[in-house]
Write a protein that holds these residues in place. Structure first.
Motif: not given
Length: 384
Positions: A272-276, A302-305, A353-365
Motif C-alpha cells: 500500500g502506498e499514498i502519493i502526494l 493530488c492524493v493518489i492511492d 480504477q482498480n488499484n489507482r484512485t486520484i483525488f485532484r484539487v485545482l485551485m487559484p494561485a
C-alpha cells in the motif's frame, strides 16, 4: 546541424515545431500508414501513460478500446483525405482509466501519405466542472437542513442526555450500561449535527497566500504518526510552485480528510502506498457567476492511492452529502471537502480504477508575488 557547426534552417524549424506541439495542452499523436504512433507530444504521453518511445513501438489500436470509433475515423480520413471531427467519444478502458470522454479531431498529413494527426480534447474536465456545480447545489440543500437540525434536535438531545445521567445515579449496575448507551448515542448524534452545521457557515473564507508544501508536510506528519503509520507515503512536488490563495487550516482539513480516506482504502495491504503531488497546470479557467470575470485554476494537488478504487456507480455522486462506501460512515467528509474547495473558488475531482484512485484539487494561485518567492524558496523540493 550544418558542416560549419551551426543549426540548419530545417533543424531549427523542426525544433520549433516540436516546441509548439509540446506546448499544446491537448494530447496530439501522429499515426502512420501502418497504424503505428510515430509522434506523441507531452500531453499525449500523460494521456496514454507511456513515453513517446514506448508508444512508437505499437499501433494506436493497442491503446484504445476494442471497436472504438477512432479507428474508423482514421480510415475515413485516409480515404477522403479531409479532416473529421467527432464529439463525445468514450475511450474509457482499464488501460486509459475511467471517464475518458473526448472530442476528436483527425486530419490527414499531406506530406506523409497515409499518415494522420489525431488531437484529443478531453471532455471529462468540462463534465466534472458541471458535476462540481451540482455538488455545490446539493451542499447548499444541506445548509437549510443543518440549521434546522441544530435547533430542533440538539436542544431535545441535551435534555435526553441529562435525564439519562440522572437515571444512571439511581439504577442498578446491570442497567447502568443502558444509560451509558443513551449518553453515548446522543453524543454521537450531536457530533453528526455539529459536522452538518459547517455547511450552514456562509461567512467569507479568510484567505492568505499559503505554501501548499508546508500544508502537505504537516498532513503527512499527522498521518504517519497515526492512521498511516504502516503505509508508505511518497511525495512528488513541483518546487517552483507559487503560493495558493487559501485558508491554511481549511486546507489542512481537506488534505487530512483525503489522506485518511486513501489510507482506509489501502488498508493493510503490504504494498500500500499514498502519493502526494503538486504541479502547475495552466489552461483551466472558470467563469464567475454574475460577472464576466474568469478565474484561473493552475495549481493542481493530488492524493493518489493504490487501493481497490471507488465503485463505478458511486463515482458520479461521490461528493454528494450522505454518500459513503464506509459501513459506519456519515457521508459528510467528502461533501465538506467539496464545499471548502468550492468556497475557495476551486474544484475537486476523482478518477478511479482498480488499484489507482486520484483525488485532484485545482485551485487559484496567490497574486502576491513577493510571498510566492518565499513559498518557492521554502518548498520542500521534488520527488522525495
Amino acid at each position: 546541424m550544418s558542416t560549419d557547426g551551426t543549426t540548419s534552417p530545417e533543424n531549427a524549424v523542426n525544433t520549433m515545431a516540436m516546441a509548439v506541439l509540446n506546448a499544446i495542452q491537448n494530447p496530439v499523436v501522429m499515426v502512420d500508414e501502418g497504424g503505428f504512433i510515430v509522434f506523441a507530444n507531452w500531453e499525449a504521453e500523460a494521456f496514454f501513460g507511456a513515453s513517446a518511445a514506448h508508444l512508437s513501438r505499437y499501433r494506436i489500436s493497442t491503446f484504445i478500446p476494442f471497436g472504438s470509433p477512432l479507428l474508423a475515423l482514421i480510415d475515413q480520413v485516409r480515404e477522403r483525405k479531409a479532416p473529421v471531427n467527432e464529439y463525445r467519444v468514450d475511450l474509457s478502458s482499464p488501460r486509459l482509466g475511467q471517464d475518458k470522454l473526448v472530442d476528436l479531431y483527425v486530419a490527414p498529413v499531406i506530406a506523409e501519405p497515409g499518415s494522420v494527426v489525431v488531437v484529443f480534447q478531453e471532455r471529462s474536465m468540462a463534465d466534472k466542472i458541471d458535476r462540481q456545480l451540482t455538488h455545490r447545489a446539493a451542499a447548499r440543500s444541506v445548509t437549510g437542513l443543518a440549521s434546522m437540525l441544530a435547533h430542533e434536535i440538539k436542544n431535545p438531545l441535551s435534555g435526553i442526555r441529562g435525564a439519562a445521567q440522572l437515571l444512571e445515579q439511581s439504577v442498578i449496575d446491570d442497567d447502568r450500561a443502558l444509560t451509558r448507551l443513551i449518553c453515548d448515542e446522543t453524543d454521537r448524534i450531536v457530533s453528526l449535527v455539529d459536522r452538518m452545521e459547517v455547511f450552514s457557515d456562509e461567512r467569507p473564507v479568510d484567505r492568505v497566500p499559503v505554501n501548499i508544501h508546508s500544508v502537505l508536510d504537516h498532513v503527512k506528519a499527522v498521518a504517519k504518526a497515526g492512521f498511516a503509520r504502516n503505509i508508505r507515503v511518497m511525495e512528488n512536488y513541483d518546487p517552483s510552485l507559487p503560493a495558493v490563495y487559501a485558508n491554511r487550516d481549511q486546507l489542512v482539513q481537506v488534505f487530512l480528510n483525503l489522506v485518511k480516506n486513501a489510507a482506509e482504502a489501502v488498508g493493510d495491504r503490504p504494498d500500500g502506498e499514498i502519493i502526494l503531488t503538486t504541479a502547475y497546470r495552466p489552461g483551466i479557467r472558470l467563469s464567475v457567476a454574475g460577472t464576466r470575470e474568469k478565474i484561473s485554476l493552475p495549481l493542481e494537488f493530488c492524493v493518489i492511492d493504490n487501493g481497490p478504487g471507488v465503485p463505478t456507480d458511486l463515482l458520479p455522486h461521490l461528493f454528494d452529502p450522505f454518500i459513503t462506501t464506509k459501513t459506519n460512515g456519515s457521508g459528510l467528509g467528502l461533501a465538506l471537502v467539496a464545499k471548502i474547495i468550492g468556497d475557495h473558488g476551486g474544484i475537486i475531482e476523482c478518477d478511479s480504477q482498480n488499484n489507482r484512485t486520484i483525488f485532484r484539487v485545482l485551485m487559484p494561485a496567490s497574486k502576491d508575488a513577493s510571498l510566492d518567492d518565499a513559498a518557492i524558496a521554502s518548498s520542500t523540493g521534488p520527488n522525495r
